[in-house]
Design an enzyme around this catalytic site. Sequence first.
Site, short mmCIF file in Angstrom:
data_model
loop_
_atom_site.label_atom_id
_atom_site.label_comp_id
_atom_site.label_asym_id
_atom_site.label_seq_id
_atom_site.Cartn_x
_atom_site.Cartn_y
_atom_site.Cartn_z
N TYR A 123 -5.65 6.12 -7.73
CA TYR A 123 -4.76 6.53 -6.76
C TYR A 123 -5.22 6.03 -5.21
O TYR A 123 -4.77 5.48 -4.35
CB TYR A 123 -4.54 7.81 -6.75
CG TYR A 123 -4.13 8.51 -5.45
CD1 TYR A 123 -2.84 8.04 -4.86
CD2 TYR A 123 -4.74 9.29 -4.66
CE1 TYR A 123 -2.27 8.30 -3.64
CE2 TYR A 123 -4.33 9.83 -3.56
CZ TYR A 123 -3.01 9.31 -3.06
OH TYR A 123 -2.75 9.89 -1.66
N LYS A 178 -4.27 3.25 -2.26
CA LYS A 178 -4.02 3.64 -1.14
C LYS A 178 -4.85 2.91 0.07
O LYS A 178 -4.45 2.18 0.97
CB LYS A 178 -4.07 5.14 -0.65
CG LYS A 178 -3.15 6.01 -1.32
CD LYS A 178 -1.73 5.70 -0.94
CE LYS A 178 -1.56 6.36 0.41
NZ LYS A 178 0.20 6.07 0.74
N THR A 236 -4.19 8.76 3.15
CA THR A 236 -4.98 9.85 2.68
C THR A 236 -6.31 10.03 2.94
O THR A 236 -6.86 8.81 3.17
CB THR A 236 -4.58 10.16 1.25
OG1 THR A 236 -5.57 11.30 0.82
CG2 THR A 236 -5.08 8.93 0.47
N ASP A 237 -6.95 11.01 3.18
CA ASP A 237 -8.34 11.25 3.22
C ASP A 237 -9.25 10.67 2.15
O ASP A 237 -10.30 10.44 2.23
CB ASP A 237 -8.92 12.51 3.96
CG ASP A 237 -8.63 13.73 3.05
OD1 ASP A 237 -7.89 13.40 1.91
OD2 ASP A 237 -8.90 14.89 3.26
N GLU A 238 -8.51 10.61 1.04
CA GLU A 238 -9.18 10.27 -0.41
C GLU A 238 -9.69 8.84 -0.31
O GLU A 238 -10.48 8.41 -0.97
CB GLU A 238 -8.39 10.46 -1.40
CG GLU A 238 -8.04 11.99 -1.54
CD GLU A 238 -7.16 12.37 -2.82
OE1 GLU A 238 -7.58 11.90 -3.88
OE2 GLU A 238 -6.50 13.00 -2.93
#
Length: 338
Positions: free
Chosen positions: A148, A152, A124-126
């Site tokens: 989260y 990741k 994810t870009d998060e």
Amino acid sequence: MKVLITGGAGFMGSNMVHYLLGRQENVEVVVLDKLTYCGNLENLRDLDGNTRYHFVKGDIADQKIVDEVVGGGVDVILNYAAETHVDRSILDPTAFLYTEIIGTYNLLESTKKFGIKKMVQVSTDEVYGSTVDGLFTEETRFDPSSPYSAAKAGADHLCSAYFKTYGTPVVVTHSCNFYGPNQYPEKVIPLFITNLIEGKKVPLYGDGSNVREWIFTEDHCSAIEMIIEKAASGSVYNIGTDYRISNIELTQKILALMGVGEEMIERVKDRPGHDWRYAVDHTRLTQELGWRPRVDFEEGLKKTIAWYREHEAWWKPLKSGAYLEYYKQNYASKGHMV
């Protein structure tokens, strides 16, 4: 080619299963999914009896079952298995650590042990955190804001380390926000659509100024397909569309397409550590592999709204018990925002 798709009963995983089986006649797909609240075999029900599709119930945090499946003969691993909802990670990060970090570790070990041709880590870009302006490149330092995204980021670092240390053939992707059919109705777009179908208001965090970049599920599947075919081991690719919109603008688009006004918005307290803006630079993917998104956002949104209107029997049972007790107690509406 035999492809293992972990988390294949979930939203993006099941879309990828259908995409590959629909496009490539020489592909066989094995799905490994532990069937948590968002893993739904109804997403794959139409494949029952398809000899190129096989389902195994299991947890990627269990090395024994991972070895059994991978050792049974697999060419490519696509790791879609993940706990993805930020709000849930704030309440209890435990499952996120097991699935994201231990699960990814197990897949890397099996990839190394059984000589798998390629593993794709769908991330994810998060992991990059939040940005006021500019774009995240593949070299941007990780700065996760939630349990989260921290989990990741840890998994992505493991992938990088395994390539550098062992030469493990892994590719990491960092995607912007997904949307489309079959998405679990705690995420913002399906939540808002299904709430409005039910005549309920939509819960908007804060002032709605947070900005997200969006990609339709079919476009993401095409990017992963190209990465399977062309990406070199050890590479990292951002997957994006350049289509960025604030949450209030997104809400207004959904309201307009569904024929209701802003009286259906209910403002709710912002969540802790809410990233303000995500924006990825996908130049590398375009220049090196030739990939480009094809689905216009409003076209994809119309398709998504139509799907949820036509599939109430799919999502209504899910919504009856979908929401966290924490948010029932703290917000006037039962809802989550990305």
